[in-house]
Design a protein around this motif. Structure first.
Motif, PDB file in Angstrom:
ATOM      1  N   PHE A 287      -0.358  15.727  -3.166  1.00 13.56           N
ATOM      2  CA  PHE A 287       0.302  14.515  -3.640  1.00 13.56           C
ATOM      3  C   PHE A 287       1.591  14.243  -2.858  1.00 13.56           C
TER       4      PHE A 287
ATOM      5  N   TYR B 133       1.654  18.022   6.907  1.00 15.34           N
ATOM      6  CA  TYR B 133       0.408  18.719   6.587  1.00 15.34           C
ATOM      7  C   TYR B 133       0.404  20.134   7.167  1.00 15.34           C
TER       8      TYR B 133
ATOM      9  N   TRP C 290      -7.874  19.231   0.235  1.00 13.66           N
ATOM     10  CA  TRP C 290      -8.433  17.923  -0.088  1.00 13.66           C
ATOM     11  C   TRP C 290      -9.239  18.004  -1.369  1.00 13.66           C
TER      12      TRP C 290
ATOM     13  N   ALA D 238       1.735   6.984  -6.612  1.00 13.17           N
ATOM     14  CA  ALA D 238       0.644   7.921  -6.901  1.00 13.17           C
ATOM     15  C   ALA D 238       1.056   9.354  -6.583  1.00 13.17           C
ATOM     16  N   GLY D 239       1.778   9.534  -5.473  1.00 10.52           N
ATOM     17  CA  GLY D 239       2.230  10.866  -5.093  1.00 10.52           C
ATOM     18  C   GLY D 239       3.202  11.452  -6.100  1.00 10.52           C
TER      19      GLY D 239
ATOM     20  N   THR E  70       3.039  12.458   8.424  1.00  8.23           N
ATOM     21  CA  THR E  70       2.100  13.059   7.484  1.00  8.23           C
ATOM     22  C   THR E  70       1.412  14.271   8.108  1.00  8.23           C
TER      23      THR E  70
ATOM     24  N   LEU F 120       1.109   4.282  -2.819  1.00  8.38           N
ATOM     25  CA  LEU F 120       0.886   5.689  -2.477  1.00  8.38           C
ATOM     26  C   LEU F 120       2.075   6.560  -2.886  1.00  8.38           C
TER      27      LEU F 120
ATOM     28  N   LEU G  53       0.485  12.288   0.132  1.00  8.59           N
ATOM     29  CA  LEU G  53       0.267  10.889  -0.213  1.00  8.59           C
ATOM     30  C   LEU G  53       1.588  10.122  -0.186  1.00  8.59           C
TER      31      LEU G  53
ATOM     32  N   PHE H 120       2.969   9.737   3.429  1.00  9.70           N
ATOM     33  CA  PHE H 120       2.235   8.693   4.146  1.00  9.70           C
ATOM     34  C   PHE H 120       2.652   7.315   3.642  1.00  9.70           C
ATOM     35  N   GLY H 121       2.851   7.207   2.323  1.00 15.24           N
ATOM     36  CA  GLY H 121       3.290   5.941   1.751  1.00 15.24           C
ATOM     37  C   GLY H 121       4.643   5.504   2.265  1.00 15.24           C
TER      38      GLY H 121
ATOM     39  N   THR I  75       0.835  -1.200   0.000  1.00 15.31           N
ATOM     40  CA  THR I  75       0.000   0.000   0.000  1.00 15.31           C
ATOM     41  C   THR I  75       0.870   1.252   0.000  1.00 15.31           C
TER      42      THR I  75
END
Length: 209
Positions: free
Chosen positions: A95, A121, A154, A59-60, A117, A56, A98, A101-102, A52
């Motif tokens: 992104f 943020y 978001w 994707a980021g 994360t 991520l 993401l 977090f990944g 997972t």
């Protein structure tokens, strides 16, 4: 949107954000060296977290490249509202979260993933609000109308607009690729520290859930 008593006349200095993120990355690597996650009695959970996390991170990175292809070379000089900027005003930051977090999931700890994360943020939130104040100062009602219909962070995919084909800045893409590779590099670094712990070369001081 956060309003400042005196609207900034110059863009927010990105060096401050970069230094803070470098500090977070350094703290993450130190934590990797002195700790290891609690491993379950079977490897299924560990495998799920790693897979997972890897997805991520990918994707980021892809999201950051997608974003810079729209805004590269025009940030702060043109109000970009198409593509990823039609679903969130700060797709680069979203992104990046993401990917961060990944990386934490690849480390094997949901707690660490959430902790770093959340810290990132708040760094991005502060930067995004400062940038929003500057853009409102520069573009006025055009930016305010855009801000009312587009989330700060978001994504809202219902407002997606592809927009026309755009030229991009090779230099901006190069910088984005450099930053993305730095995030990706945290994954093998984390795996290397795990190897050191597993082989007994480095003893972990603490274990984390």
């Amino acid at each position: 949107m956060t309003h400042f008593a005196t609207p900034p006349e110059r863009p927010f200095r990105q060096k401050v954000r970069i230094l803070l993120l470098w500090a977070l990355a350094t703290a993450f690597m130190i934590l990797n060296l002195v700790s290891r996650p609690i491993r379950p009695g079977y490897s299924l959970l560990e495998s799920i977290l790693e897979q997972t996390g890897t997805l991520l991170v990918i994707a980021g990175v892809i999201g950051r490249i997608w974003s810079i292809l729209y805004v590269g070379g025009r940030k702060n000089s043109e109000l970009v509202t198409q593509g990823p900027y039609s679903i969130t005003r700060n797709p680069l930051y979203f992104f990046s979260l993401l990917a961060i977090f990944g990386v934490g999931l690849v480390f094997g700890s949901i707690l660490i993933a959430a902790f770093f994360t959340i810290l990132a943020y708040f760094v991005f939130l502060y930067t995004a609000n400062r940038e929003a104040a500057y853009l409102s100062h520069v573009f006025g009602r055009e930016f305010d109308d855009y801000a009312r219909g587009t989330p700060l962070f978001w994504p809202d995919f219902s407002g997606f607009q592809r927009g026309p084909e755009r030229n991009f800045s090779p230099n901006a893409l190069r910088v984005t690729m450099r930053d993305a590779l730095f995030i990706v590099a945290l994954v093998p670094i984390s795996e290397f520290f795990e190897y050191l712990h597993t082989q007994g070369y480095v003893l972990a001081a603490v274990t984390l859930p």
